[in-house]
Design a protein around this motif. Structure first.
Motif: not given
Length: 197
Positions: A46-53, A107-115, A159-166
């Protein structure tokens, strides 16, 4: 001792007990490590997913390259190494049959999207650097307004986009559009300055 044993059974029993004790100790240690990992996994995610991209890497550049100008604007993808480690650990622990906390599993299930997002951001930032780093002082002065506009196009990534953003890939497309317009303008300025010179 049935069958006329050789007298080695007590030694075999002692070895068996020692092996069993070692196995139990290892299992307790493994369970304790997994418990500690589970406690911190969701918080880390959660800490790192909420940080900006994106993050400002200007200080990184100045530390590495003393010749870099102090007002150099450098940007990097802000995908924290702890998040990459969490992805790897979750994947392996899941394969080993351990329970994975809910957030870490998502997070693990979304790994491909993160990559995909991370690579798209890196490619876009490489194009940004290529468009801005080769400018002469005269070009920077002449295009200062357009350069500031180009920098502003990156603002949502801080600021606006983080790693949970679509909308990360849409953000990359918008930035690419701004970079292409800026590069075309730089090309036009260079062409016209070549004609004048």
């Amino acid at each position: 001792r049935a069958g006329g044993g050789t007298g080695r059974e007590p030694l075999a029993d002692a070895c068996g007990r020692a092996y069993t004790d070692l196995a139990k100790t290892c299992m307790r240690y493994e369970k304790r490590l997994h418990g500690a990992w589970v406690e911190g996994a969701d918080q880390t995610a959660l800490r790192h997913l909420k940080s900006g991209v994106l993050r400002d890497a200007s200080s990184d550049v100045c530390e590495k390259d003393a010749s870099a100008s102090p007002d150099a604007f450098s940007v990097a993808v802000n995908f924290h190494p702890e998040l990459a480690t969490l992805l790897r650990e979750s994947r392996y622990l899941d394969r080993m049959g351990f329970a994975i906390p809910e957030t870490a599993l998502k997070v693990t299930l979304r790994e491909d999207a993160f990559v995909e997002c991370r690579e798209a951001l890196r490619d876009m930032l490489a194009r940004y650097a290529a468009a801005t780093e080769g400018l002469t002082e005269v070009e920077r002065e002449l295009l200062s307004e357009k350069l500031a506009e180009l920098k502003r196009s990156l603002n949502p990534g801080f600021k606006v986009l983080n790693w949970m953003s679509l909308g990360i890939l849409e953000f990359v497309q918008n930035c690419d559009r701004a970079i292409n317009e800026f590069s075309a303008l730089v090309g036009l300025v260079r062409k016209n300055s070549g004609i004048v010179a």
